[in-house]
Design a protein around this motif. Structure first.
Motif, mmCIF file in Angstrom:
data_model
loop_
_atom_site.group_PDB
_atom_site.id
_atom_site.type_symbol
_atom_site.label_atom_id
_atom_site.label_comp_id
_atom_site.label_asym_id
_atom_site.label_seq_id
_atom_site.Cartn_x
_atom_site.Cartn_y
_atom_site.Cartn_z
ATOM 1 N N ALA A 73 -1.125 -13.028 5.863
ATOM 2 C CA ALA A 73 -1.795 -12.710 4.603
ATOM 3 C C ALA A 73 -3.159 -12.079 4.855
ATOM 4 O O ALA A 73 -3.542 -11.105 4.186
ATOM 5 N N ALA A 74 -3.906 -12.609 5.829
ATOM 6 C CA ALA A 74 -5.220 -12.054 6.143
ATOM 7 C C ALA A 74 -5.101 -10.642 6.707
ATOM 8 O O ALA A 74 -5.911 -9.752 6.382
ATOM 9 N N ALA A 75 -4.099 -10.409 7.547
ATOM 10 C CA ALA A 75 -3.912 -9.080 8.124
ATOM 11 C C ALA A 75 -3.537 -8.058 7.052
ATOM 12 O O ALA A 75 -4.001 -6.910 7.077
ATOM 13 N N LEU A 76 -2.705 -8.468 6.090
ATOM 14 C CA LEU A 76 -2.327 -7.556 5.010
ATOM 15 C C LEU A 76 -3.524 -7.225 4.126
ATOM 16 O O LEU A 76 -3.678 -6.088 3.667
ATOM 17 N N ALA A 77 -4.379 -8.213 3.900
ATOM 18 C CA ALA A 77 -5.556 -7.985 3.053
ATOM 19 C C ALA A 77 -6.582 -7.088 3.733
ATOM 20 O O ALA A 77 -7.428 -6.492 3.062
ATOM 21 N N ALA A 78 -6.502 -6.966 5.054
ATOM 22 C CA ALA A 78 -7.520 -6.222 5.803
ATOM 23 C C ALA A 78 -7.222 -4.733 5.902
ATOM 24 O O ALA A 78 -8.025 -3.983 6.445
ATOM 25 N N THR A 79 -6.070 -4.277 5.409
ATOM 26 C CA THR A 79 -5.740 -2.854 5.495
ATOM 27 C C THR A 79 -5.169 -2.358 4.179
ATOM 28 O O THR A 79 -4.463 -3.086 3.474
ATOM 29 N N THR A 80 -5.501 -1.107 3.858
ATOM 30 C CA THR A 80 -4.944 -0.458 2.675
ATOM 31 C C THR A 80 -3.880 0.567 3.047
ATOM 32 O O THR A 80 -3.255 1.148 2.163
ATOM 33 N N ASP A 81 -3.660 0.761 4.346
ATOM 34 C CA ASP A 81 -2.677 1.738 4.793
ATOM 35 C C ASP A 81 -1.271 1.181 4.603
ATOM 36 O O ASP A 81 -0.924 0.154 5.203
ATOM 37 N N PRO A 82 -0.438 1.828 3.793
ATOM 38 C CA PRO A 82 0.906 1.279 3.527
ATOM 39 C C PRO A 82 1.776 1.214 4.777
ATOM 40 O O PRO A 82 2.587 0.296 4.913
ATOM 41 N N ALA A 83 1.637 2.180 5.691
ATOM 42 C CA ALA A 83 2.438 2.144 6.906
ATOM 43 C C ALA A 83 2.062 0.954 7.777
ATOM 44 O O ALA A 83 2.922 0.291 8.362
ATOM 45 N N ALA A 84 0.764 0.648 7.844
ATOM 46 C CA ALA A 84 0.314 -0.507 8.631
ATOM 47 C C ALA A 84 0.782 -1.813 7.988
ATOM 48 O O ALA A 84 1.215 -2.743 8.677
ATOM 49 N N ARG A 85 0.717 -1.897 6.654
ATOM 50 C CA ARG A 85 1.172 -3.111 5.974
ATOM 51 C C ARG A 85 2.677 -3.308 6.165
ATOM 52 O O ARG A 85 3.152 -4.426 6.357
ATOM 53 N N ALA A 86 3.415 -2.200 6.105
ATOM 54 C CA ALA A 86 4.871 -2.299 6.304
ATOM 55 C C ALA A 86 5.198 -2.803 7.701
ATOM 56 O O ALA A 86 6.105 -3.623 7.881
ATOM 57 N N THR A 87 4.455 -2.346 8.702
ATOM 58 C CA THR A 87 4.692 -2.806 10.070
ATOM 59 C C THR A 87 4.420 -4.302 10.198
ATOM 60 O O THR A 87 5.181 -5.038 10.852
ATOM 61 N N LEU A 88 3.347 -4.763 9.568
ATOM 62 C CA LEU A 88 3.012 -6.188 9.638
ATOM 63 C C LEU A 88 4.129 -7.046 9.037
ATOM 64 O O LEU A 88 4.532 -8.072 9.608
ATOM 65 N N ILE A 89 4.634 -6.644 7.895
ATOM 66 C CA ILE A 89 5.692 -7.419 7.233
ATOM 67 C C ILE A 89 6.998 -7.321 8.014
ATOM 68 O O ILE A 89 7.704 -8.319 8.224
ATOM 69 N N ARG A 90 7.319 -6.116 8.465
ATOM 70 C CA ARG A 90 8.594 -5.907 9.158
ATOM 71 C C ARG A 90 8.656 -6.675 10.469
ATOM 72 O O ARG A 90 9.737 -7.093 10.909
ATOM 73 N N ASN A 91 7.491 -6.875 11.105
ATOM 74 C CA ASN A 91 7.479 -7.588 12.375
ATOM 75 C C ASN A 91 7.525 -9.108 12.227
ATOM 76 O O ASN A 91 7.558 -9.821 13.239
ATOM 77 N N ALA A 92 7.527 -9.594 10.998
ATOM 78 C CA ALA A 92 7.582 -11.047 10.781
ATOM 79 C C ALA A 92 8.634 -11.380 9.724
ATOM 80 O O ALA A 92 8.321 -11.990 8.688
ATOM 81 N N PRO A 93 9.906 -11.015 9.953
ATOM 82 C CA PRO A 93 10.937 -11.245 8.925
ATOM 83 C C PRO A 93 11.161 -12.716 8.621
ATOM 84 O O PRO A 93 11.516 -13.066 7.481
ATOM 85 N N ALA A 94 10.949 -13.590 9.592
ATOM 86 C CA ALA A 94 11.180 -15.014 9.349
ATOM 87 C C ALA A 94 10.157 -15.611 8.393
ATOM 88 O O ALA A 94 10.399 -16.689 7.828
ATOM 89 N N LEU A 95 9.019 -14.947 8.194
ATOM 90 C CA LEU A 95 7.989 -15.453 7.273
ATOM 91 C C LEU A 95 8.238 -15.022 5.831
ATOM 92 O O LEU A 95 7.467 -15.362 4.940
ATOM 93 N N VAL A 96 9.327 -14.275 5.617
ATOM 94 C CA VAL A 96 9.667 -13.813 4.273
ATOM 95 C C VAL A 96 10.953 -14.526 3.857
ATOM 96 O O VAL A 96 12.064 -14.053 4.140
ATOM 97 N N PRO A 97 10.868 -15.677 3.209
ATOM 98 C CA PRO A 97 12.049 -16.497 2.909
ATOM 99 C C PRO A 97 12.956 -15.857 1.870
ATOM 100 O O PRO A 97 12.556 -14.969 1.111
ATOM 101 N N ASP A 98 14.189 -16.361 1.843
ATOM 102 C CA ASP A 98 15.195 -15.757 0.974
ATOM 103 C C ASP A 98 14.931 -15.976 -0.511
ATOM 104 O O ASP A 98 15.401 -15.203 -1.341
ATOM 105 N N HIS A 99 14.172 -17.034 -0.881
ATOM 106 C CA HIS A 99 13.967 -17.277 -2.317
ATOM 107 C C HIS A 99 13.046 -16.232 -2.960
ATOM 108 O O HIS A 99 12.911 -16.196 -4.188
ATOM 109 N N LEU A 100 12.429 -15.374 -2.153
ATOM 110 C CA LEU A 100 11.607 -14.299 -2.698
ATOM 111 C C LEU A 100 12.436 -13.079 -3.094
ATOM 112 O O LEU A 100 11.914 -12.142 -3.700
#
Length: 342
Positions: A73-100
């Motif tokens: 969450a802190a890393a996502l808040a620290a950048t406005t670049d969509p490509a950088a945010r996408a990389t952060l999320i994509r590299n941590a799929p286990a932190l994105v649970p199925d109920h979302l």
């Protein structure tokens, strides 16, 4: 009779590990996400699961300090670049649970050459990422856990265009009247939300009321912003346009110029090999300049007059003949009126 089903899920669908982009928003304000793949054996059904960055960030914000979720969450808040945010999320799929995620219905269609395609319309004004998981299921419904699937992430290409540029135009220096005519064009703008990377110059003899009908003279690269955020470019217009490379500028004619600026490609799209060009901004105010020869015209030669004598001693129906090194050319209405009055 005993029916036995294979409980193993089929091979899953590969997705790119780069940020993807949906189509540009249409007239209804929607942007279409589209992804195609070739089905493999055993993939009887495909389920498309959807979430967005807002849901993910809210979920991560509930985690305790020091946890992997809080760090993401802190890393996502620290950048406005969509490509950088996408990389952060994509590299941590286990932190994105199925109920979302919610399962989308009716979005998978048959594509060309045996492919399958899913299409999903989202708001064209979204500035957050759209996150998908594609789950292949067997005929018996066997599938893998959602958290084990890679994330397919799309952004909407709706970045603001650059500001309107400002034009400055002056005739280029000429040694004599026989030299080619040209105009020095300076394009400037103050950087806004989006940096300009390219300029487009248009020119016309009939005004600038309909910019889209003005022929394009040339395209070029905008200069980098200076310490005050100003960008500029200089171009010498010698007459050629894209539709007529042999065109020349002529004297005594009013030319109208208009410039536009284009924003940078969507973040990450060039690196992914699928460039999404930036939007073009509003055109500049038109600038009109008449090109005038630097020296007086040459004198006429072989001037002769003829006519018939009148009873008062004068001549009627006088005719003048002369020669001049330059032929007749188009002129402005003001010059035509002045000539007719003389």
């Amino acid at each position: 009779m005993i029916t036995m089903n294979d409980p193993r899920p089929p091979v899953q669908i590969a997705v790119p590990d780069t940020l993807m982009y949906s189509g540009r928003p249409d007239v209804t304000g929607l942007s279409t996400v589209e992804y195609a793949w070739t089905p493999a054996a055993g993939q009887a059904h495909v389920a498309i699961w959807y979430s967005d960055e807002n849901r993910i960030v809210r979920h991560l914000g509930t985690a305790a300090n020091g946890s992997p979720e809080a760090a993401l969450a802190a890393a996502l808040a620290a950048t406005t670049d969509p490509a950088a945010r996408a990389t952060l999320i994509r590299n941590a799929p286990a932190l994105v649970p199925d109920h979302l995620f919610e399962r989308l219905q009716g979005v998978v269609v048959d594509g060309a050459a045996g492919q399958k395609t899913f299409r999903h319309a989202v708001s064209g004004s979204l500035r957050v990422l759209n996150v998908y998981r594609i789950a292949a299921e067997s005929a018996s419904g066997a599938r893998v856990a959602l958290t084990s699937l890679p994330l397919l992430i799309f952004a909407v290409p709706n970045a603001d265009p650059p500001p309107r540029p400002v034009l400055e135009i002056k005739p280029a220096a000429m040694a004599d009247n026989a030299a080619p005519y040209a105009a020095e064009v300076r394009i400037t703008l103050t950087q806004g939300m989006t940096e300009a990377v390219q300029w487009r110059l248009r020119r016309s003899l009939v005004g600038a009321r309909d910019v889209q009908r003005m022929p394009i003279v040339a395209l070029g690269t905008m200069g980098a912003p200076d310490d005050k955020g100003r960008q500029s470019a200089l171009y010498v217009d010698e007459g050629p346009v894209l539709i007529s490379p042999a065109a020349k500028l002529k004297p005594w004619l009013h030319y109208f110029w208009v410039a536009e600026a284009q924003g940078a490609p969507a973040p990450g799209s060039v690196a992914a090999g699928r460039p999404v060009p930036g939007a073009w901004g509003s055109p500049s105010d038109p600038v009109s300049v008449m090109l005038v020869p630097p020296l007086p015209p040459a004198a006429v030669t072989s001037l002769a007059a003829s006519g018939s004598p009148s009873t008062s001693g004068g001549q009627t129906n006088v005719q003048l003949s002369f020669t001049h090194p330059h032929g007749r050319r188009g002129r402005t209405r003001a010059l035509q009126v002045a000539r007719d009055a003389a």
